[in-house]
Design an enzyme around this catalytic site. Structure first.
Site, PDB file in Angstrom:
ATOM      1  N   CYS A 140      35.760-105.076 -43.662  1.00  0.00           N
ATOM      2  CA  CYS A 140      35.197-105.657 -44.894  1.00  0.00           C
ATOM      3  C   CYS A 140      34.335-106.896 -44.639  1.00  0.00           C
ATOM      4  O   CYS A 140      33.415-107.185 -45.416  1.00  0.00           O
ATOM      5  CB  CYS A 140      36.312-106.031 -45.863  1.00  0.00           C
ATOM      6  SG  CYS A 140      37.670-104.848 -45.908  1.00  0.00           S
TER       7      CYS A 140
ATOM      8  N   CYS B 219      30.404-107.142 -44.764  1.00  0.00           N
ATOM      9  CA  CYS B 219      29.656-107.223 -46.019  1.00  0.00           C
ATOM     10  C   CYS B 219      30.061-108.434 -46.857  1.00  0.00           C
ATOM     11  O   CYS B 219      29.230-109.028 -47.531  1.00  0.00           O
ATOM     12  CB  CYS B 219      29.889-105.960 -46.852  1.00  0.00           C
ATOM     13  SG  CYS B 219      29.083-104.533 -46.151  1.00  0.00           S
ATOM     14  N   HIS B 220      31.346-108.761 -46.849  1.00  0.00           N
ATOM     15  CA  HIS B 220      31.817-109.798 -47.777  1.00  0.00           C
ATOM     16  C   HIS B 220      31.957-111.170 -47.110  1.00  0.00           C
ATOM     17  O   HIS B 220      32.177-112.156 -47.810  1.00  0.00           O
ATOM     18  CB  HIS B 220      33.167-109.388 -48.372  1.00  0.00           C
ATOM     19  CG  HIS B 220      33.091-108.117 -49.161  1.00  0.00           C
ATOM     20  ND1 HIS B 220      32.574-108.072 -50.432  1.00  0.00           N
ATOM     21  CD2 HIS B 220      33.421-106.837 -48.849  1.00  0.00           C
ATOM     22  CE1 HIS B 220      32.615-106.822 -50.870  1.00  0.00           C
ATOM     23  NE2 HIS B 220      33.111-106.050 -49.925  1.00  0.00           N
TER      24      HIS B 220
ATOM     25  N   MET C 172      29.603 -99.931 -51.862  1.00  0.00           N
ATOM     26  CA  MET C 172      30.946-100.183 -51.342  1.00  0.00           C
ATOM     27  C   MET C 172      31.580 -98.840 -50.964  1.00  0.00           C
ATOM     28  O   MET C 172      31.637 -97.928 -51.795  1.00  0.00           O
ATOM     29  CB  MET C 172      31.746-100.882 -52.450  1.00  0.00           C
ATOM     30  CG  MET C 172      33.240-100.837 -52.267  1.00  0.00           C
ATOM     31  SD  MET C 172      33.850-102.168 -51.241  1.00  0.00           S
ATOM     32  CE  MET C 172      35.589-101.738 -51.249  1.00  0.00           C
TER      33      MET C 172
ATOM     34  N   HIS D 263      19.114-110.072 -44.184  1.00  0.00           N
ATOM     35  CA  HIS D 263      19.923-109.084 -43.467  1.00  0.00           C
ATOM     36  C   HIS D 263      19.124-108.419 -42.349  1.00  0.00           C
ATOM     37  O   HIS D 263      19.074-108.912 -41.254  1.00  0.00           O
ATOM     38  CB  HIS D 263      20.476-108.066 -44.470  1.00  0.00           C
ATOM     39  CG  HIS D 263      21.512-107.168 -43.889  1.00  0.00           C
ATOM     40  ND1 HIS D 263      22.796-107.577 -43.664  1.00  0.00           N
ATOM     41  CD2 HIS D 263      21.451-105.882 -43.483  1.00  0.00           C
ATOM     42  CE1 HIS D 263      23.500-106.583 -43.135  1.00  0.00           C
ATOM     43  NE2 HIS D 263      22.703-105.543 -43.006  1.00  0.00           N
TER      44      HIS D 263
ATOM     45  N   HIS E 217      17.621-102.142 -47.981  1.00  0.00           N
ATOM     46  CA  HIS E 217      18.212-102.010 -46.637  1.00  0.00           C
ATOM     47  C   HIS E 217      17.244-101.233 -45.767  1.00  0.00           C
ATOM     48  O   HIS E 217      17.313 -99.999 -45.678  1.00  0.00           O
ATOM     49  CB  HIS E 217      19.575-101.310 -46.724  1.00  0.00           C
ATOM     50  CG  HIS E 217      20.365-101.438 -45.454  1.00  0.00           C
ATOM     51  ND1 HIS E 217      20.089-100.697 -44.336  1.00  0.00           N
ATOM     52  CD2 HIS E 217      21.403-102.234 -45.123  1.00  0.00           C
ATOM     53  CE1 HIS E 217      20.939-101.035 -43.363  1.00  0.00           C
ATOM     54  NE2 HIS E 217      21.750-101.966 -43.817  1.00  0.00           N
TER      55      HIS E 217
END
Ligand code: DHE
Length: 802
Positions: free
Chosen positions: A308, A311-312, A349, A592, A634
């Site tokens: 996780c 991403c978080h 997600m 990113h 993305h």
């Protein structure tokens, strides 16, 4: 689980129909997905919205555009059997399967009416108890929605329900009960009743029929005379004091909740809802006070880090995924969070439960962990990096010219993600020349400027350097520069300021948040630079600004280092690597991944959660523009091509919406379009990770890897450069797994696509499918690879061809 399978199969066909329609030119796209879960509010059942703008909303008003297809998923929170029914204006019903087990899900997908209308929805067996709402299509009257919501009482989870039922039953007129208002002194003080009953059952004084604490409490409410409690404030309670009517006043659910709550005392009250949190806002109540055993906590911490944190964020401050700090997670509560973890979301997600990676219990453990303060992992010093450094084959012992007869510049270095390996595959013969151990969950590979060395970085921050000139390519050096990494790059500049080819490497780390400059021939760590700093927007300090993509400039001895959470693009000059100078360019938050335009003068990077692309002019070392695009772009490294209408463009797909956006990149020849979003092409689904093309190709290739529908997740599409207004063709790459990432061979005649399978499913672990770029015909399958993801062709990676 039969019902679930049936529903998924139904969804499969519906989505397949959607894809076929899209490929045939008609585009009926699923844009919207809602998740609902049953919950209790003041003794009534309601639908509670999960995630997005409906999160925590009772019987939420759902929204859709006329003619749109929507998916509504129902996740059973464990309170009985439920379904969801929509009544369309023509009287037709769209009804889901029923779910009865905790965590069980069902979903329905349908096309909403092609006009402004209000469509009611409800649970077929619990409508009268409050489970009903509306779907507003187009400009349908929102007053209907307000009216529907107003009918529904404020919502409660089990402990809230218990406390409300206690209030409703007037229990505190006689008893003291933690969490409930009022404090009676006629009956026994129930502050520790669970513990008291346990002792009483074991002690032998009790004369009723109950065997457990819960049975005792249930009996004492429904049949108070079965045993007369000995502990009223003035001594043994009087017979007939406790009213037997309570069982009629409260529903079965309320009684059940009261019994469970009382049995949890003392201790259970700490997880109870505070008075301030109850009811008024209509959002789910805080779940502070959740507890985990040491073992559960350790598991959740490690799993969060592995699955996780990317991403978080390790400190859960959010980036590609939203922030998961307790202030954000506690209002969602354990059920809401677990539902999201289990089912995923349309914004990318992953559905960890549905994929079989986490069980229902594990999603709940994770949901509880997320409501706690995030623990901070350790730092790493340069000395620790040096201690991990292994120079396996010093430079002078390596070959001085290629030993292999193979066309090594057409090698593909392929990530075998879950094997912690990379495969070096001959692009001419499709033979696996070598399989090399690298870091855990390998992320990317970049080649040295000469192409001779491949640098492979794992998520665990371990870097392996492979010599591709060897007959059988092998690792010649290793080092670990952090605990969590995603990027590696090399020095590529050759010009008036010197020849830096194959001289240095750089790793970018998520944790600790820093970048590290290394000797390019040996991997000796030379310099570590922290990325902790202040945001480009509001100037706030950020403790964990992670280093995302890094690219080497061809214009100057510089690396473009993208610092995610502060939104700064750092141009790091490596001509004096121990004393690097850094130009900090303010861009947009959540930088990113990205790549260069076809001239290599400009660098375009996705600020993914800001829905923007930032552009840097590498010649003038300045920001050239910031372009608004769709939800969560993305690009990977993006795709450069010439649009028949707008001239040279660079394109990105999106995780959060079903489209490709193209940005004009030619300020000289097409100044009107430069650094503007000029064209959007609709895709059959969202969840795209990568796009690719080659200068001479007539196609642009795109995946939908993270789409929640398994068929779309393994489907790829091509768009014709000559007619870029729509998708030309889409097809499934295989019958299992997810299609991900494209790479061309050196000549640009073939496209390689990964089918990303499951490491523990023999025959479905994954493969690479090779397509002829001209005809789109399948040419070959390189089978039985363990979870192949990224593929990096030596020549194309060195020369930034995409
Ligand atoms: Fe990636 C590139 C980060 C998930 C496969 N990924 C990158 C880059 C970053 C990044 C910063 C750019 C590196 C560069 O150019 O220097 N990736 C992240 C994440 O933070 C994220 C979202 C979540 C995580 O926990 O890691 C994530 N990435 C994935 C995946 O799930 C993928 C599909 C499989 C995997 O490895 O886990 C994946 N990422 C890739 C690939 C690239 C990449 C194949 C390189 C693309 C290219 O063509 O250059």
């Amino acid at each position: 689980m039969k019902g679930i399978k049936f529903v998924q199969l139904g969804l499969f066909f519906l989505l397949l129909a959607g894809i076929l329609a899209a490929c045939g030119g008609e585009t009926r796209v699923i844009h919207t997905e809602y998740i609902l879960t049953p919950a209790m509010r003041e003794g009534k059942f309601v639908f509670l919205g999960v995630d997005g703008e409906i999160n925590g909303v009772i019987n939420p008003a759902l929204n859709a555009k006329p003619g749109e297809r929507i998916t509504v998923m129902l996740v059973n929170s464990g309170e009985g059997t439920h379904d969801i029914v929509f009544i369309l204006p023509d009287g037709k019903q769209v009804q889901s399967d029923k779910v009865s087990k905790k965590g069980e899900t069902t979903s329905i997908t349908f096309t909403v009416p092609d006009k402004d209308v209000t469509v009611p929805y409800y649970d077929s067996t619990h409508k009268e108890l409050g489970m009903k709402g509306v779907l507003l299509v187009g400009a349908a009257n929102e007053g209907d929605a307000a009216a529907a919501s107003a009918e529904s009482p404020a919502g409660l989870y089990e402990k809230e329900l218990a406390l409300t039922a206690i209030q409703k039953g007037g229990c505190t007129a006689c008893h003291t009960i933690p969490g409930a208002t009022g404090s009676g002194t006629i009956g026994p003080d129930l502050s520790k009743i669970g513990q008291v009953v346990k002792v009483r059952l074991e002690g032998g004084e009790y004369t009723g029929k109950a065997k457990t604490v819960e049975e005792y409490l249930s009996e004492s409410i429904q049949d108070p005379e079965a045993f007369i409690a000995p502990d009223c404030p003035a001594g043994p309670c009087d017979k007939g004091l406790m009213p037997a009517s309570l069982a009629q006043t409260l529903s079965a659910e309320e009684l059940n909740a009261v019994v469970k709550y009382l049995a949890s005392l003392p201790g259970g009250e700490t997880a109870a809802v505070t008075e301030a949190g109850m009811g008024e806002s209509g959002s789910a109540a805080p779940q502070g006070g959740v507890t985990l055993t040491e073992e559960e906590f350790a598991w959740a911490r490690q799993t969060f880090f592995e699955r996780c944190a990317g991403c978080h964020g390790t400190l859960r401050k959010g980036a590609t995924g939203p922030a998961l700090t307790p202030d954000k997670t506690q209002p969602k509560g354990t059920v809401g969070l677990a539902a999201i973890i289990f089912n995923g979301t349309t914004r990318g997600m992953p559905d960890w439960g549905k994929q079989g990676i986490l069980t229902q219990e594990q999603t709940e453990t994770m949901a509880k962990f997320l409501q706690m303060e995030p623990p901070a992992p350790p730092e790493m010093s340069l000395q620790q990096m040096r201690d991990s450094w292994q120079l396996i084959t010093p430079a002078k012992e390596r070959p001085s010219s290629p030993q292999t007869q193979r066309n090594w510049q057409n090698y593909f270095v392929v990530t075998l993600r879950d094997a912690g390996q990379v495969a070096v595959i001959d692009g001419d013969t499709y033979e696996v020349v070598s399989t090399v151990d690298s870091g855990y969950a390998v992320h990317i590979t970049r080649m040295s400027a000469s192409g001779r060395y491949a640098y492979v970085i794992g998520r665990d921050g371990r870097l392996a350097m492979i010599d591709l000139w060897m007959e059988k390519p092998q690792v010649v050096a290793r080092v670990q520069t952090c605990y969590d990494a995603r990027s590696v790059e090399v020095s590529k500049y050759e010009g008036p300021e010197g020849d830096f080819r194959d001289k240095y490497a750089i790793t970018g780390c998520y944790w600790p948040p820093h970048f590290v400059i290394l000797d390019g021939e040996t991997l000796e760590p030379l310099k570590v630079v922290s990325s902790r700093s202040y945001t480009a927007t509001t100037g706030e300090y950020h403790p964990e600004p992670r280093v995302a993509s890094i690219l080497a400039s061809h214009y100057k001895p510089e690396w473009i280092v993208n610092v995610k959470e502060t939104g700064q693009i750092w141009l790091v000059n490596y001509s004096d690597p121990l004393n690097p100078s850094i130009k900090m360019i303010n861009a947009a938050l959540f930088l990113h991944d990205g790549g260069m335009d076809s001239t290599h003068r400009y660098f375009l990077v996705a600020a993914n959660q800001s829905n923007k692309i930032a552009v840097v002019d590498l010649k003038t070392s300045s920001l050239a523009g910031i372009v608004d695009v769709g939800a969560v772009p993305h690009p990977g490294r993006g795709a450069n091509w010439v649009d028949p209408e707008f001239g040279p463009v660079w394109s990105t797909p999106h995780l959060g919406e079903a489209s490709i956006m193209s940005i004009g990149t030619d300020p000289e020849g097409h100044s009107d379009n430069a650094w503007k979003a000029v064209r959007s092409v609709e895709l059959p689904g969202s969840g795209s990770l990568f796009i690719k093309t080659y200068p001479a190709s007539q196609w642009i290739w795109v995946d939908m890897t993270l789409n929640s529908d398994p068929v779309l997740a393994r489907t790829i599409c091509v768009i014709a450069k000559s007619d870029p207004s729509k998708v030309h063709k889409c097809w499934e790459v295989g019958t299992y797994g997810r299609a991900v990432h494209f790479e061309y061979n050196k000549k640009g005649t073939e496209v390689w696509v990964s089918l990303w399978g499951a490491a523990d499913k023999p025959g479905e672990t994954g493969e690479i499918v090779v397509y002829d770029d001209k005809t789109l015909e399948e040419k070959a399958r390189i089978k039985d690879l363990i979870t192949p993801t990224g593929k990096f062709n030596v020549y194309n990676t060195v020369n930034d061809i995409y």
